[in-house]
Motif scaffolding. Sequence first.
Motif, PDB file in Angstrom:
ATOM      1  N   UNK A  25      -6.649  72.857  40.958  1.00  0.00           N
ATOM      2  CA  UNK A  25      -5.405  72.575  41.652  1.00  0.00           C
ATOM      3  C   UNK A  25      -5.784  72.017  43.016  1.00  0.00           C
ATOM      4  N   UNK A  26      -5.730  70.699  43.150  1.00  0.00           N
ATOM      5  CA  UNK A  26      -6.213  70.046  44.361  1.00  0.00           C
ATOM      6  C   UNK A  26      -5.059  69.476  45.185  1.00  0.00           C
ATOM      7  N   UNK A  27      -5.201  69.619  46.497  1.00  0.00           N
ATOM      8  CA  UNK A  27      -4.248  68.974  47.382  1.00  0.00           C
ATOM      9  C   UNK A  27      -5.004  68.349  48.533  1.00  0.00           C
ATOM     10  N   UNK A  28      -4.319  67.475  49.262  1.00  0.00           N
ATOM     11  CA  UNK A  28      -4.933  66.785  50.390  1.00  0.00           C
ATOM     12  C   UNK A  28      -4.045  66.929  51.613  1.00  0.00           C
ATOM     13  N   UNK A  29      -4.688  67.010  52.756  1.00  0.00           N
ATOM     14  CA  UNK A  29      -4.008  67.018  54.041  1.00  0.00           C
ATOM     15  C   UNK A  29      -4.300  65.700  54.729  1.00  0.00           C
ATOM     16  N   UNK A  30      -3.309  65.192  55.431  1.00  0.00           N
ATOM     17  CA  UNK A  30      -3.504  63.934  56.144  1.00  0.00           C
ATOM     18  C   UNK A  30      -2.773  63.947  57.471  1.00  0.00           C
ATOM     19  N   UNK A  31      -3.131  63.008  58.317  1.00  0.00           N
ATOM     20  CA  UNK A  31      -2.470  62.827  59.615  1.00  0.00           C
ATOM     21  C   UNK A  31      -2.288  61.342  59.869  1.00  0.00           C
ATOM     22  N   UNK A  32      -1.415  61.037  60.816  1.00  0.00           N
ATOM     23  CA  UNK A  32      -1.254  59.649  61.237  1.00  0.00           C
ATOM     24  C   UNK A  32      -1.378  59.575  62.765  1.00  0.00           C
ATOM     25  N   UNK A  33      -1.478  58.385  63.324  1.00  0.00           N
ATOM     26  CA  UNK A  33      -1.648  58.242  64.769  1.00  0.00           C
ATOM     27  C   UNK A  33      -0.450  58.734  65.591  1.00  0.00           C
ATOM     28  N   UNK A  34       0.691  58.951  64.950  1.00  0.00           N
ATOM     29  CA  UNK A  34       1.892  59.405  65.656  1.00  0.00           C
ATOM     30  C   UNK A  34       1.987  60.922  65.749  1.00  0.00           C
ATOM     31  N   UNK A  35       0.976  61.648  65.240  1.00  0.00           N
ATOM     32  CA  UNK A  35       0.973  63.107  65.327  1.00  0.00           C
ATOM     33  C   UNK A  35       1.667  63.813  64.177  1.00  0.00           C
ATOM     34  N   UNK A  36       1.953  63.093  63.105  1.00  0.00           N
ATOM     35  CA  UNK A  36       2.562  63.704  61.928  1.00  0.00           C
ATOM     36  C   UNK A  36       1.494  64.215  60.980  1.00  0.00           C
ATOM     37  N   UNK A  37       1.823  65.229  60.208  1.00  0.00           N
ATOM     38  CA  UNK A  37       0.911  65.798  59.220  1.00  0.00           C
ATOM     39  C   UNK A  37       1.517  65.642  57.836  1.00  0.00           C
ATOM     40  N   UNK A  38       0.643  65.542  56.832  1.00  0.00           N
ATOM     41  CA  UNK A  38       1.075  65.290  55.462  1.00  0.00           C
ATOM     42  C   UNK A  38       0.328  66.209  54.512  1.00  0.00           C
ATOM     43  N   UNK A  39       1.001  66.613  53.434  1.00  0.00           N
ATOM     44  CA  UNK A  39       0.391  67.373  52.348  1.00  0.00           C
ATOM     45  C   UNK A  39       0.793  66.681  51.050  1.00  0.00           C
ATOM     46  N   UNK A  40      -0.188  66.465  50.170  1.00  0.00           N
ATOM     47  CA  UNK A  40       0.094  65.833  48.880  1.00  0.00           C
ATOM     48  C   UNK A  40      -0.839  66.400  47.825  1.00  0.00           C
ATOM     49  N   UNK A  41      -0.406  66.318  46.585  1.00  0.00           N
ATOM     50  CA  UNK A  41      -1.269  66.656  45.452  1.00  0.00           C
ATOM     51  C   UNK A  41      -2.290  65.530  45.327  1.00  0.00           C
ATOM     52  N   UNK A  42      -3.551  65.896  45.108  1.00  0.00           N
ATOM     53  CA  UNK A  42      -4.598  64.897  44.970  1.00  0.00           C
ATOM     54  C   UNK A  42      -4.246  63.911  43.860  1.00  0.00           C
ATOM     55  N   UNK A  43      -4.324  62.631  44.178  1.00  0.00           N
ATOM     56  CA  UNK A  43      -3.990  61.590  43.214  1.00  0.00           C
ATOM     57  C   UNK A  43      -2.531  61.164  43.257  1.00  0.00           C
ATOM     58  N   UNK A  44      -1.711  61.890  44.025  1.00  0.00           N
ATOM     59  CA  UNK A  44      -0.289  61.564  44.149  1.00  0.00           C
ATOM     60  C   UNK A  44       0.101  61.441  45.625  1.00  0.00           C
ATOM     61  N   UNK A  45      -0.782  60.815  46.401  1.00  0.00           N
ATOM     62  CA  UNK A  45      -0.586  60.735  47.838  1.00  0.00           C
ATOM     63  C   UNK A  45       0.650  59.941  48.257  1.00  0.00           C
ATOM     64  N   UNK A  46       1.206  59.157  47.357  1.00  0.00           N
ATOM     65  CA  UNK A  46       2.425  58.421  47.701  1.00  0.00           C
ATOM     66  C   UNK A  46       3.660  59.333  47.678  1.00  0.00           C
ATOM     67  N   UNK A  47       3.511  60.548  47.155  1.00  0.00           N
ATOM     68  CA  UNK A  47       4.588  61.541  47.108  1.00  0.00           C
ATOM     69  C   UNK A  47       4.158  62.737  47.954  1.00  0.00           C
ATOM     70  N   UNK A  48       4.437  62.687  49.230  1.00  0.00           N
ATOM     71  CA  UNK A  48       3.950  63.707  50.152  1.00  0.00           C
ATOM     72  C   UNK A  48       5.086  64.419  50.870  1.00  0.00           C
ATOM     73  N   UNK A  49       4.739  65.563  51.444  1.00  0.00           N
ATOM     74  CA  UNK A  49       5.616  66.267  52.376  1.00  0.00           C
ATOM     75  C   UNK A  49       5.086  65.973  53.767  1.00  0.00           C
TER      76      UNK A  49
END
Length: 63
Positions: free
Chosen positions: A16-40
Amino acid sequence: MSHITWEEPFCGEGNNCFRLGTDPDGNAYIAVNGQESHYLTDTAEALRTLIREIKAGKADHLL
């Protein structure tokens, strides 16, 4: 929309894999690995708070 920089996948038992991400505007993202286009998304501080609360056991009742 800003560019999201994803961390390496974090995988628990059963792959069960997930990924965390950030952007230059200070937002954070969580997505299922392989489904990064569908994030919170939320602020980076909200993500930190979520992780702290999970580590403190406040979500154990969901397991």
